[in-house]
Motif scaffolding. Structure first.
Motif, PDB file in Angstrom:
ATOM      1  N   GLN A  19     -27.193  10.213  23.799  1.00  0.00           N
ATOM      2  CA  GLN A  19     -27.841  11.519  23.760  1.00  0.00           C
ATOM      3  C   GLN A  19     -27.053  12.513  22.892  1.00  0.00           C
ATOM      4  OE1 GLN A  19     -27.860   9.718  26.944  1.00  0.00           O
ATOM      5  NE2 GLN A  19     -29.851   9.169  26.086  1.00  0.00           N
ATOM      6  N   GLU A  20     -25.773  12.209  22.683  1.00  0.00           N
ATOM      7  CA  GLU A  20     -24.920  13.123  21.930  1.00  0.00           C
ATOM      8  C   GLU A  20     -24.840  12.770  20.444  1.00  0.00           C
ATOM      9  OE1 GLU A  20     -21.220  12.792  23.972  1.00  0.00           O
ATOM     10  OE2 GLU A  20     -22.063  13.442  25.907  1.00  0.00           O
ATOM     11  N   THR A  21     -25.354  11.601  20.072  1.00  0.00           N
ATOM     12  CA  THR A  21     -25.259  11.139  18.689  1.00  0.00           C
ATOM     13  C   THR A  21     -26.470  11.605  17.879  1.00  0.00           C
ATOM     14  OG1 THR A  21     -23.999   9.184  19.364  1.00  0.00           O
ATOM     15  CG2 THR A  21     -25.103   9.087  17.218  1.00  0.00           C
ATOM     16  N   ASP A  22     -26.218  12.144  16.705  1.00  0.00           N
ATOM     17  CA  ASP A  22     -27.293  12.551  15.796  1.00  0.00           C
ATOM     18  C   ASP A  22     -27.656  11.353  14.922  1.00  0.00           C
ATOM     19  OD1 ASP A  22     -29.070  13.668  14.040  1.00  0.00           O
ATOM     20  OD2 ASP A  22     -27.714  15.221  13.293  1.00  0.00           O
ATOM     21  N   PHE A  23     -28.640  10.589  15.362  1.00  0.00           N
ATOM     22  CA  PHE A  23     -28.988   9.363  14.646  1.00  0.00           C
ATOM     23  C   PHE A  23     -29.611   9.650  13.280  1.00  0.00           C
ATOM     24  CE2 PHE A  23     -28.718   7.808  19.029  1.00  0.00           C
ATOM     25  CZ  PHE A  23     -27.901   6.701  18.841  1.00  0.00           C
ATOM     26  N   LYS A  24     -30.077  10.871  13.065  1.00  0.00           N
ATOM     27  CA  LYS A  24     -30.612  11.215  11.748  1.00  0.00           C
ATOM     28  C   LYS A  24     -29.508  11.253  10.696  1.00  0.00           C
ATOM     29  CE  LYS A  24     -34.478  13.970  13.546  1.00  0.00           C
ATOM     30  NZ  LYS A  24     -35.078  15.326  13.611  1.00  0.00           N
ATOM     31  N   ARG A  25     -28.246  11.331  11.164  1.00  0.00           N
ATOM     32  CA  ARG A  25     -27.127  11.435  10.238  1.00  0.00           C
ATOM     33  C   ARG A  25     -26.364  10.126  10.095  1.00  0.00           C
ATOM     34  NH1 ARG A  25     -27.458  15.332   6.883  1.00  0.00           N
ATOM     35  NH2 ARG A  25     -25.196  15.252   6.599  1.00  0.00           N
ATOM     36  N   THR A  26     -26.889   9.032  10.631  1.00  0.00           N
ATOM     37  CA  THR A  26     -26.212   7.748  10.440  1.00  0.00           C
ATOM     38  C   THR A  26     -26.281   7.346   8.976  1.00  0.00           C
ATOM     39  OG1 THR A  26     -28.202   6.431  10.842  1.00  0.00           O
ATOM     40  CG2 THR A  26     -26.844   7.000  12.767  1.00  0.00           C
ATOM     41  N   ASP A  27     -25.386   6.463   8.565  1.00  0.00           N
ATOM     42  CA  ASP A  27     -25.419   5.987   7.181  1.00  0.00           C
ATOM     43  C   ASP A  27     -26.739   5.304   6.857  1.00  0.00           C
ATOM     44  OD1 ASP A  27     -22.971   7.015   6.685  1.00  0.00           O
ATOM     45  OD2 ASP A  27     -21.921   5.111   6.447  1.00  0.00           O
ATOM     46  N   GLU A 183     -21.665   0.628  13.182  1.00  0.00           N
ATOM     47  CA  GLU A 183     -21.605   2.079  12.953  1.00  0.00           C
ATOM     48  C   GLU A 183     -22.647   2.527  11.926  1.00  0.00           C
ATOM     49  OE1 GLU A 183     -16.754   2.076  13.641  1.00  0.00           O
ATOM     50  OE2 GLU A 183     -17.603   2.223  11.637  1.00  0.00           O
ATOM     51  N   TRP A 184     -22.940   1.685  10.960  1.00  0.00           N
ATOM     52  CA  TRP A 184     -23.930   2.009   9.924  1.00  0.00           C
ATOM     53  C   TRP A 184     -25.253   2.436  10.551  1.00  0.00           C
ATOM     54  CZ3 TRP A 184     -28.513  -0.791   8.768  1.00  0.00           C
ATOM     55  CH2 TRP A 184     -29.145  -0.433   7.575  1.00  0.00           C
ATOM     56  N   ARG A 185     -25.606   1.821  11.677  1.00  0.00           N
ATOM     57  CA  ARG A 185     -26.863   2.176  12.343  1.00  0.00           C
ATOM     58  C   ARG A 185     -26.660   3.106  13.526  1.00  0.00           C
ATOM     59  NH1 ARG A 185     -31.136  -2.445  13.360  1.00  0.00           N
ATOM     60  NH2 ARG A 185     -31.506  -1.869  11.187  1.00  0.00           N
ATOM     61  N   TYR A 186     -25.605   2.912  14.307  1.00  0.00           N
ATOM     62  CA  TYR A 186     -25.481   3.595  15.595  1.00  0.00           C
ATOM     63  C   TYR A 186     -24.355   4.620  15.674  1.00  0.00           C
ATOM     64  CZ  TYR A 186     -28.795   0.112  17.270  1.00  0.00           C
ATOM     65  OH  TYR A 186     -29.914  -0.675  17.442  1.00  0.00           O
ATOM     66  N   ALA A 187     -23.575   4.777  14.628  1.00  0.00           N
ATOM     67  CA  ALA A 187     -22.505   5.785  14.596  1.00  0.00           C
ATOM     68  C   ALA A 187     -21.632   5.710  15.859  1.00  0.00           C
ATOM     69  CB  ALA A 187     -23.107   7.181  14.408  1.00  0.00           C
ATOM     70  N   GLU A 188     -21.462   6.854  16.547  1.00  0.00           N
ATOM     71  CA  GLU A 188     -20.551   6.886  17.704  1.00  0.00           C
ATOM     72  C   GLU A 188     -21.033   6.042  18.877  1.00  0.00           C
ATOM     73  OE1 GLU A 188     -20.255  10.947  15.635  1.00  0.00           O
ATOM     74  OE2 GLU A 188     -21.837   9.527  16.182  1.00  0.00           O
ATOM     75  N   ALA A 189     -22.290   5.657  18.869  1.00  0.00           N
ATOM     76  CA  ALA A 189     -22.826   4.846  19.978  1.00  0.00           C
ATOM     77  C   ALA A 189     -22.584   3.349  19.780  1.00  0.00           C
ATOM     78  CB  ALA A 189     -24.331   5.105  20.129  1.00  0.00           C
ATOM     79  N   SER A 190     -21.753   2.984  18.807  1.00  0.00           N
ATOM     80  CA  SER A 190     -21.581   1.576  18.437  1.00  0.00           C
ATOM     81  C   SER A 190     -20.690   0.776  19.371  1.00  0.00           C
ATOM     82  CB  SER A 190     -20.982   1.485  17.024  1.00  0.00           C
ATOM     83  OG  SER A 190     -21.829   2.050  16.069  1.00  0.00           O
TER      84      SER A 190
END
Length: 249
Positions: A19-27, A183-190
Motif C-alpha cells: 500500500q506504501e509503494t508507488d507502482f506507477k514509479r517502478t522501472d 525490483e524492476w516490477r515491484y520496487a520496495e515490495a520485492s
C-alpha cells in the motif's frame, strides 16, 4: 533485542509495503527494459548439456508418496548422483516447462513470473562432472562451470557455518538472488516475495529428492560473506539467500 527492532523485523512478513509503494514509479512502468531472465555467461564458458526432462525415466513416484516420505535428511551415502538425477532435480526446481513469447513459465511459481533467483551447485560426487562450482541455465537446460576452487568441501562447510553435511553431500544447491529482477516490477515490495519464491523452489527440491531415493535439508543459517565469496559474487547486486545439500540416502 529492542522492541522497535522486533517490530521492524516482523513488518517484513506483512504486506503493508504494497500500500506504501508507488507502482506507477517502478522501472517497468517508467519504460525501463526488463532485466534478463537469467544471468548471462561468457560466450567461451564451458557448458554441459543436461538430459532433457522428456528423456528422464526416473522420479515417477506418486505425489502422495513423495509428500509422505518428505523429511530433512542430513546423512548421505557415498553413492554418486547420476547426471540424469541431477538433471531431474534442476528441472524440478527451476526448469522451463513452457515458453510464452519471451516469458518462461517454470516448474515453480514466482511473483509476477520474475524469477529473481539463480541456482548454483557445489558439485562433489556427480557422475560425469568434475568437482567445482556450476550454475544452472534454465533457458537452455544446461550447466556452466563457474570455477574449480581448491578445498571446495572445506569452503562449502565453512560457508554453511560448519554444518558438515553441506560438504559431505553429492551436490549442494546454493540459491542467490539478483533482486533487481523483482525490483524492476515491484520496487520496495520485492523482498518478501523473493523469500517466498525461495521457499517454493526448495520444497520442490525436497519432493523431487524423495522421488529418486535422495534427501536434502534446507540451510538458512550460513556465513553470508563466505558464501558470496565462494560463488565469486558481489554480495550487493547478487547474494546468497538459501542452500540445500543433496545426496543419496
Amino acid at each position: 533485542m529492542k522492541n522497535e527492532n522486533i517490530k521492524t523485523l516482523k513488518d517484513f512478513l506483512k504486506d503493508d509495503i504494497r500500500q506504501e509503494t508507488d507502482f506507477k514509479r517502478t522501472d517497468q512502468n517508467m519504460g525501463v527494459p526488463a532485466p534478463p531472465i537469467e544471468k548471462p555467461c561468457p560466450s567461451d564458458a564451458k557448458k554441459i548439456p543436461l538430459i532433457e526432462p522428456e528423456a528422464v525415466k526416473i522420479g515417477e513416484v506418486s505425489l502422495k508418496t513423495a509428500i509422505l516420505r518428505r523429511e530433512s535428511r542430513r546423512r548421505f551415502s557415498n553413492e554418486a548422483l547420476s547426471i540424469d538425477e541431477l538433471s531431474f532435480l534442476l528441472w524440478a526446481t527451476q526448469g522451463v516447462r513452457k515458453w510464452q513469447q519471451k516469458n518462461a513459465l517454470r516448474t515453480v511459481p514466482s511473483a509476477g513470473n520474475r524469477h529473481a533467483l539463480e541456482t548454483y551447485l557445489a558439485v562433489f560426487n556427480v557422475d560425469g562432472l568434475e568437482t567445482g562450482i556450476y550454475r544452472y541455465l534454465p533457458s537452455q537446460h544446461q550447466l556452466v562451470l563457474e570455477s574449480s576452487p581448491d578445498h571446495l568441501k572445506e569452503r562449502m562447510t565453512e560457508a554453511a557455518l560448519n554444518q558438515k553435511f553441506a560438504g559431505s553431500s553429492a551436490v549442494t544447491f546454493i540459491w542467490t538472488t539478483i533482486s533487481y529482477r523483482m525490483e524492476w516490477r515491484y520496487a520496495e515490495a520485492s523482498y518478501k516475495v523473493i523469500a517466498l519464491d525461495a521457499g517454493h523452489i526448495c520444497q520442490n527440491l525436497y519432493l523431487a529428492c524423495e522421488a529418486i531415493g535422495a534427501g536434502t535439508c534446507a540451510i538458512a543459517a550460513y556465513d553470508q560473506q563466505a558464501a558470496d565469496r565462494l560463488l565469486s559474487i558481489d554480495g550487493e547486486d547478487e547474494f546468497v539467500v538459501y542452500m540445500a545439500p543433496v545426496g543419496k540416502v
